[in-house]
Design an enzyme around this catalytic site. Sequence first.
Site, short mmCIF file in Angstrom:
data_model
loop_
_atom_site.label_atom_id
_atom_site.label_comp_id
_atom_site.label_asym_id
_atom_site.label_seq_id
_atom_site.Cartn_x
_atom_site.Cartn_y
_atom_site.Cartn_z
N ASP A 66 12.47 3.30 -13.61
CA ASP A 66 11.17 3.28 -14.43
C ASP A 66 11.59 3.22 -15.78
OD1 ASP A 66 8.23 3.09 -14.74
OD2 ASP A 66 8.54 5.39 -14.81
N ASP A 109 4.15 1.72 -25.12
CA ASP A 109 3.38 1.79 -26.33
C ASP A 109 3.15 0.46 -27.09
OD1 ASP A 109 3.55 4.59 -25.98
OD2 ASP A 109 5.64 4.85 -27.05
C1 LIG Z 1 2.38 5.01 -23.20
S1 LIG Z 1 3.60 6.06 -22.53
C2 LIG Z 1 3.45 5.48 -20.80
C3 LIG Z 1 4.22 6.46 -19.91
C4 LIG Z 1 4.18 5.98 -18.48
N1 LIG Z 1 4.88 4.85 -18.16
C5 LIG Z 1 2.54 5.94 -18.06
O1 LIG Z 1 2.25 4.80 -17.81
O2 LIG Z 1 1.99 6.95 -17.93
C6 LIG Z 1 5.05 5.00 -23.15
C7 LIG Z 1 6.26 5.56 -22.88
O3 LIG Z 1 7.53 4.93 -23.32
C8 LIG Z 1 8.35 5.57 -23.87
N2 LIG Z 1 9.20 4.67 -25.09
C9 LIG Z 1 8.61 4.01 -25.92
N3 LIG Z 1 9.66 3.23 -26.40
C10 LIG Z 1 10.88 3.62 -25.77
C11 LIG Z 1 12.18 3.07 -25.83
N4 LIG Z 1 12.40 2.28 -26.71
N5 LIG Z 1 13.06 3.60 -24.83
C12 LIG Z 1 12.42 4.35 -23.69
N6 LIG Z 1 11.19 4.74 -23.58
C13 LIG Z 1 10.38 4.49 -24.74
C14 LIG Z 1 7.55 6.58 -24.78
O4 LIG Z 1 8.32 7.64 -25.61
C15 LIG Z 1 6.29 6.97 -23.77
O5 LIG Z 1 7.06 8.17 -23.08
#
Ligand SMILES: C[S@@+](CC[C@H](N)C(=O)[O-])C[C@H]1O[C@@H](n2cnc3c(N)ncnc32)[C@H](O)[C@@H]1O
Length: 207
Positions: free
Chosen positions: A40, A118
Amino acid sequence: MPRVRVHQHVNPLAPYFRFTPKPIEISEIFADPELPLLLDIGCARGRFLLKMAEVDKTRNFLGVEIREPLVTEGNRLAKEAGLNNLHFEFCNAMLNLDLALAKLPADLLSAVTIQFPDPWFKKKHAKRRMVNRELVETVVAHLAPGGRVFVQTDIEFLAAEMFVLFRENESLQEVEVNENPFPVKTEREKAVEEKNLPVYRRIFEKK
Ligand SMILES: C[S@@+](CC[C@H](N)C(=O)[O-])C[C@H]1O[C@@H](n2cnc3c(N)ncnc32)[C@H](O)[C@@H]1O
């Protein structure tokens, strides 16, 4: 115990997040390293994986996340729950997922989920979006034949952008889906559902 407090967003291109990750050693993190693996990407607090790892013992679950305190918290919760088929790893997936997965044994990765990443709405921030061509190539390179990537978001333009990147890859075939095929919803999916917003979903299967 209170929830770990973190910044809502971090800039993945900032110097701090340009670290070189150590390759993940599957044999060191799971009790049975030979089980098929679900990855994930952008797992946030890991609630989806914590539940999935509990209800599905036939697979290992790996979450990668850029906000390190959430990774530490996720691993603590997994340990407390006695889940030896779950691990979280600090990783900037848009820059170096390939390095993190470099030692992944062939044909182990059977599923990948990318859920509500994001959007980085502004055009000048588009380079910060997590799903880019390199990430797609890395995922496809490690995916077992018949393995599936599940992508979902409530942001229409981001869905279109991500679907194009996956469609461009000739090793994948697109599968239309209306429902989340997993028995667990992410925090973000639940929030979107409560607001009755549409969700754009696809599965891309490795030929
Ligand atoms: C809007 S949240 C959604 C979290 C989860 N997947 C959900 O559906 O509830 C997006 C997640 O992606 C992570 N994220 C963003 N850019 C990332 C990157 N370059 N590498 C790893 N994680 C990342 C953010 O920190 C955040 O926790």
